[in-house]
Design an enzyme around this catalytic site. Structure first.
Site, PDB file in Angstrom:
ATOM      1  N   HIS A 215       0.755  25.699 -13.175  1.00 24.99           N
ATOM      2  CA  HIS A 215       0.675  26.060 -14.595  1.00 24.99           C
ATOM      3  C   HIS A 215       0.407  24.809 -15.443  1.00 24.99           C
ATOM      4  O   HIS A 215      -0.413  24.829 -16.355  1.00 24.99           O
ATOM      5  CB  HIS A 215       2.005  26.642 -15.085  1.00 24.99           C
ATOM      6  CG  HIS A 215       2.375  27.977 -14.509  1.00 24.99           C
ATOM      7  ND1 HIS A 215       3.607  28.210 -13.932  1.00 24.99           N
ATOM      8  CD2 HIS A 215       1.717  29.165 -14.463  1.00 24.99           C
ATOM      9  CE1 HIS A 215       3.680  29.471 -13.552  1.00 24.99           C
ATOM     10  NE2 HIS A 215       2.547  30.082 -13.846  1.00 24.99           N
TER      11      HIS A 215
ATOM     12  N   LYS B 127       9.231  43.490 -15.917  1.00 27.41           N
ATOM     13  CA  LYS B 127       9.304  42.423 -14.915  1.00 27.41           C
ATOM     14  C   LYS B 127      10.716  41.868 -14.874  1.00 27.41           C
ATOM     15  O   LYS B 127      11.261  41.511 -15.915  1.00 27.41           O
ATOM     16  CB  LYS B 127       8.335  41.294 -15.299  1.00 27.41           C
ATOM     17  CG  LYS B 127       7.226  41.125 -14.301  1.00 27.41           C
ATOM     18  CD  LYS B 127       6.380  39.934 -14.570  1.00 27.41           C
ATOM     19  CE  LYS B 127       5.189  39.961 -13.621  1.00 27.41           C
ATOM     20  NZ  LYS B 127       4.218  38.947 -13.940  1.00 27.41           N
TER      21      LYS B 127
ATOM     22  N   ARG C 244      -6.305  31.609  -8.792  1.00 27.06           N
ATOM     23  CA  ARG C 244      -6.038  30.842  -7.575  1.00 27.06           C
ATOM     24  C   ARG C 244      -6.917  31.295  -6.423  1.00 27.06           C
ATOM     25  O   ARG C 244      -7.447  30.502  -5.673  1.00 27.06           O
ATOM     26  CB  ARG C 244      -4.561  30.983  -7.183  1.00 27.06           C
ATOM     27  CG  ARG C 244      -3.638  30.209  -8.065  1.00 27.06           C
ATOM     28  CD  ARG C 244      -2.237  30.718  -7.982  1.00 27.06           C
ATOM     29  NE  ARG C 244      -2.130  32.034  -8.592  1.00 27.06           N
ATOM     30  CZ  ARG C 244      -1.001  32.655  -8.822  1.00 27.06           C
ATOM     31  NH1 ARG C 244       0.126  32.115  -8.462  1.00 27.06           N
ATOM     32  NH2 ARG C 244      -0.996  33.835  -9.404  1.00 27.06           N
TER      33      ARG C 244
ATOM     34  N   SER D  47       5.189  30.922  -8.965  1.00 24.84           N
ATOM     35  CA  SER D  47       6.617  30.866  -9.305  1.00 24.84           C
ATOM     36  C   SER D  47       7.433  31.534  -8.203  1.00 24.84           C
ATOM     37  O   SER D  47       8.528  31.078  -7.859  1.00 24.84           O
ATOM     38  CB  SER D  47       6.874  31.567 -10.637  1.00 24.84           C
ATOM     39  OG  SER D  47       6.129  30.972 -11.657  1.00 24.84           O
TER      40      SER D  47
HETATM   41  P1  ADP Z   1       1.615  36.477 -15.162  1.00 27.05           P
HETATM   42  O1  ADP Z   1       2.806  37.345 -14.867  1.00 27.05           O
HETATM   43  O2  ADP Z   1       1.066  36.717 -16.544  1.00 27.05           O
HETATM   44  O3  ADP Z   1       0.555  36.464 -14.112  1.00 27.05           O
HETATM   45  P2  ADP Z   1       2.305  33.776 -14.267  1.00 27.05           P
HETATM   46  O4  ADP Z   1       3.308  32.840 -14.863  1.00 27.05           O
HETATM   47  O5  ADP Z   1       2.498  34.212 -12.870  1.00 27.05           O
HETATM   48  O6  ADP Z   1       2.244  35.008 -15.280  1.00 27.05           O
HETATM   49  O7  ADP Z   1       0.849  33.144 -14.384  1.00 27.05           O
HETATM   50  C1  ADP Z   1       0.280  32.836 -15.629  1.00 27.05           C
HETATM   51  C2  ADP Z   1      -1.161  32.442 -15.415  1.00 27.05           C
HETATM   52  O8  ADP Z   1      -1.226  31.214 -14.705  1.00 27.05           O
HETATM   53  C3  ADP Z   1      -1.983  33.444 -14.598  1.00 27.05           C
HETATM   54  O9  ADP Z   1      -3.309  33.473 -15.099  1.00 27.05           O
HETATM   55  C4  ADP Z   1      -1.961  32.870 -13.204  1.00 27.05           C
HETATM   56  O10 ADP Z   1      -3.099  33.257 -12.459  1.00 27.05           O
HETATM   57  C5  ADP Z   1      -1.995  31.371 -13.522  1.00 27.05           C
HETATM   58  N1  ADP Z   1      -1.398  30.577 -12.457  1.00 27.05           N
HETATM   59  C6  ADP Z   1      -0.224  30.773 -11.833  1.00 27.05           C
HETATM   60  N2  ADP Z   1      -0.015  29.847 -10.883  1.00 27.05           N
HETATM   61  C7  ADP Z   1      -1.098  29.037 -10.913  1.00 27.05           C
HETATM   62  C8  ADP Z   1      -1.523  27.888 -10.146  1.00 27.05           C
HETATM   63  N3  ADP Z   1      -0.785  27.430  -9.146  1.00 27.05           N
HETATM   64  N4  ADP Z   1      -2.703  27.318 -10.454  1.00 27.05           N
HETATM   65  C9  ADP Z   1      -3.463  27.813 -11.438  1.00 27.05           C
HETATM   66  N5  ADP Z   1      -3.159  28.897 -12.179  1.00 27.05           N
HETATM   67  C10 ADP Z   1      -1.990  29.503 -11.931  1.00 27.05           C
END
Ligand code: ADP
Length: 163
Positions: free
Chosen positions: A16, A40, A92, A130
């Protein structure tokens, strides 16, 4: 120009943070938006997630361009309210694409003036989520490669008490 990076961030990972840094290189202001989602089940409260992101940003050279907020409802409504035109999302793998395409298309129909910008994860973070961090921490594994040093203890502490 402003951009909004919405997500759950439960908790924030180096993946992130890489997206936040890259977005800050493109925009004058990046608003990281922790979206409230009653469906969620999150480990960290919204305020805890906000504090974790802020702790990671502190001291970063791009920190003054980034703000963290908590929101609910439609992302596009929040984006309009703050006067931004871009939603940033990370991709990803192909597995992210289908969901992201659906969301971005729905947002395009709701608010055609707002664009979704996809950033491809760095290869070193392309497996990182996460959930992976939580799974490793819950089983006593080392999470240092995945989240910044500043928040390791807080994340470990929370997960050791989490059922
Ligand atoms: P959501 O529940 O909205 O998917 P996340 O916190 O899981 O929330 O992810 C937020 C955004 O960040 C999403 O677009 C996800 O694809 C991206 N994301 C999550 N992990 C990574 C990573 N390791 N590298 C790049 N982008 C990521």
């Amino acid at each position: 120009m402003k951009a909004c990076y919405p997500g759950t961030f439960d908790p924030v990972t180096k993946g992130h943070l890489d997206i936040i840094e890259r977005a800050a290189g493109l925009y004058d202001e990046v608003i990281v938006l922790i979206m409230r989602n009653p469906r969620k089940k999150c480990t960290f409260t919204e305020d805890e997630r906000k504090a974790l992101i802020e702790a990671c940003l502190a001291g970063q050279p791009y920190a003054d361009k980034v703000r963290v907020d908590i929101g609910s409802g439609l992302t596009v409504e929040y984006v309009k309210k703050i006067g931004a035109k871009t939603i940033i999302r990370g991709i990803r793998a192909v597995s992210d694409y289908e969901y992201e395409l659906q969301q971005a298309t729905a947002n395009q129909i709701l608010a055609p003036e707002i664009e979704t910008l996809f950033m491809i994860a760095k290869p070193m973070y392309s497996f990182l989520s996460s959930s992976v961090v939580k799974e490793i921490a819950l089983n006593g594994g080392e999470i240092a490669p995945y989240i910044p040093t500043e928040i390791i203890e807080q994340v470990k502490e929370k997960l050791s008490r989490y059922e």
